[in-house]
Design an enzyme around this catalytic site. Structure first.
Site, PDB file in Angstrom:
ATOM      1  N   THR A 158      23.182  45.429  69.360  1.00  0.00           N
ATOM      2  CA  THR A 158      22.570  45.047  68.087  1.00  0.00           C
ATOM      3  C   THR A 158      21.921  43.682  68.210  1.00  0.00           C
ATOM      4  OG1 THR A 158      24.206  46.299  66.876  1.00  0.00           O
ATOM      5  CG2 THR A 158      23.200  44.470  65.689  1.00  0.00           C
ATOM      6  N   ARG A 186      26.234  58.657  61.058  1.00  0.00           N
ATOM      7  CA  ARG A 186      27.073  57.451  61.195  1.00  0.00           C
ATOM      8  C   ARG A 186      26.239  56.166  60.982  1.00  0.00           C
ATOM      9  NH1 ARG A 186      27.031  52.547  64.342  1.00  0.00           N
ATOM     10  NH2 ARG A 186      29.175  51.852  64.620  1.00  0.00           N
ATOM     11  N   VAL A 187      26.771  55.272  60.190  1.00  0.00           N
ATOM     12  CA  VAL A 187      26.155  53.960  59.966  1.00  0.00           C
ATOM     13  C   VAL A 187      27.180  52.897  60.312  1.00  0.00           C
ATOM     14  CG1 VAL A 187      25.122  52.419  58.257  1.00  0.00           C
ATOM     15  CG2 VAL A 187      24.657  54.873  58.143  1.00  0.00           C
ATOM     16  N   GLY A 188      26.755  51.872  61.030  1.00  0.00           N
ATOM     17  CA  GLY A 188      27.672  50.804  61.413  1.00  0.00           C
ATOM     18  C   GLY A 188      27.663  49.652  60.422  1.00  0.00           C
ATOM     19  N   ASP A 189      28.065  48.493  60.912  1.00  0.00           N
ATOM     20  CA  ASP A 189      28.210  47.321  60.048  1.00  0.00           C
ATOM     21  C   ASP A 189      26.898  46.605  59.757  1.00  0.00           C
ATOM     22  OD1 ASP A 189      28.234  46.729  62.873  1.00  0.00           O
ATOM     23  OD2 ASP A 189      28.647  44.645  62.337  1.00  0.00           O
ATOM     24  N   THR A 209      27.534  41.623  66.000  1.00  0.00           N
ATOM     25  CA  THR A 209      27.215  42.690  66.945  1.00  0.00           C
ATOM     26  C   THR A 209      28.525  43.254  67.484  1.00  0.00           C
ATOM     27  OG1 THR A 209      26.005  43.249  68.959  1.00  0.00           O
ATOM     28  CG2 THR A 209      26.983  41.061  68.879  1.00  0.00           C
ATOM     29  N   GLY A 210      28.522  44.536  67.801  1.00  0.00           N
ATOM     30  CA  GLY A 210      29.745  45.104  68.368  1.00  0.00           C
ATOM     31  C   GLY A 210      30.133  46.395  67.686  1.00  0.00           C
ATOM     32  N   GLY A 212      30.926  48.503  65.131  1.00  0.00           N
ATOM     33  CA  GLY A 212      30.707  48.325  63.705  1.00  0.00           C
ATOM     34  C   GLY A 212      31.867  48.728  62.824  1.00  0.00           C
TER      35      GLY A 212
HETATM   36  N1  GLY Z   1      27.223  46.828  65.332  1.00  0.00           N
HETATM   37  C1  GLY Z   1      26.309  47.885  65.285  1.00  0.00           C
HETATM   38  C2  GLY Z   1      26.877  49.174  64.994  1.00  0.00           C
HETATM   39  O1  GLY Z   1      28.090  49.356  65.113  1.00  0.00           O
HETATM   40  O2  GLY Z   1      26.131  50.056  64.649  1.00  0.00           O
END
Ligand code: GLY
Length: 292
Positions: A158, A186-189, A209-210, A212
């Protein structure tokens, strides 16, 4: 992402990409520009650079598509905009800003977000414009053996930017293709305000980043801002504390921050994290590995 195993050419081109993003932001900030413009400009550079997992060069979903997420936030009024699952907008961060500034909403998803982009004249790109052979190879490697240990640098990556301008306003921007092989929408942070992205002039700006899922569960970005604003600790200590908590839960990743007072910094629990910082005293730093 360890020095011993990173191809020297990749090391060089990554540093060049990070420097280009820093320069884009510096050009705005050193002439009195706004933090919001600086973070958008830096993230646009990273989205257009195929090395990074955002915009062009994003990772593939399990179905072989690219679905981008992004968020932007400004600290003086805590306005925010975010998009998820964007497929045909060249720069998701530009779209996130348009959602913030030109709609009454904060978060748009899927075809509706791309539709908003078309309605507001934001540059389109065909889905294949985002694709690169290396990301396709990474998907094929993952699908061939879903149980195989998979390099974190391939899974994540990210991009984000944080800034404080000469007026003392802060802003944060984050953009990502998410995880290789992600499924089911799926959606991350990254596009979740308070999880992967947050900005508050009373504390500072944060981008994560990482993995999520862990950042969402801990509301990492907002918690760093809250701890700083409430005087629990300074932003570096708050960031270190959240990365420690992430580690205890088994999460991997990192944070960059620009505090309301003091120098920009970061913390991460991976062997490396692409990163850079600059300030008006002449500081210029680009780094990849821990300890640099
Ligand atoms: N940090 C980005 C994600 O998990 O999508």
């Amino acid at each position: 992402m360890e020095r011993a195993t990173t191809d020297p050419a990749q090391d060089r081109t990554a540093r060049a990409g990070l420097s280009a993003a820093l320069e884009a932001a510096i050009a705005i900030l050193q002439t009195g520009g706004h933090a919001l413009d600086a973070v958008e400009a830096a993230v646009r550079v990273l989205e257009d650079d195929t090395q990074f997992n955002a915009g062009r060069g994003s990772v593939f979903t399990a179905e072989g598509r690219i679905e981008c997420d992004a968020a932007i936030m400004e600290g003086n009024n805590r306005m925010a905009g975010a998009v998820a699952g964007v497929r045909s907008t060249r720069n998701p961060i530009v779209l996130a800003r348009a959602v913030m500034e030109q709609s009454p909403h904060v978060f748009l998803a899927g075809s509706g977000a791309d539709g908003f982009a078309r309605a507001f004249g934001i540059e389109a790109a065909s889905p294949d414009w985002f694709e690169t052979p290396e990301r396709r190879r990474q998907l094929e490697e993952l699908l061939a053996d879903p149980e195989a240990p998979f390099d974190l640098g391939m899974k994540y990556g990210t991009v984000g930017a944080v800034a404080r301008d000469t007026s003392g306003h802060v802003a944060a921007a984050t953009s990502t293709g998410g995880l290789t092989g992600k499924k089911w929408g799926r959606v991350g942070d990254s596009p979740i305000i308070g999880a992967g992205t947050y900005a508050d002039d009373r504390a500072g700006a944060i981008s994560c980043t990482g993995a999520g899922e862990y950042f969402i569960r801990l509301s990492v970005a907002h918690e760093i801002a809250a701890r700083t604003r409430l005087g629990v600790e300074d932003m570096q200590a708050a960031t270190n504390a959240l990365i420690d908590e992430l580690s205890i839960l088994g999460g991997k990743g990192g944070v960059i921050f620009a505090p309301a007072i003091g120098t920009a910094g970061w913390a991460f629990n991976t062997p490396g994290m692409y990163r850079g910082r600059a300030d008006s005293s002449g500081l210029r730093q680009v780094a990849i590995y821990a300890g640099e």
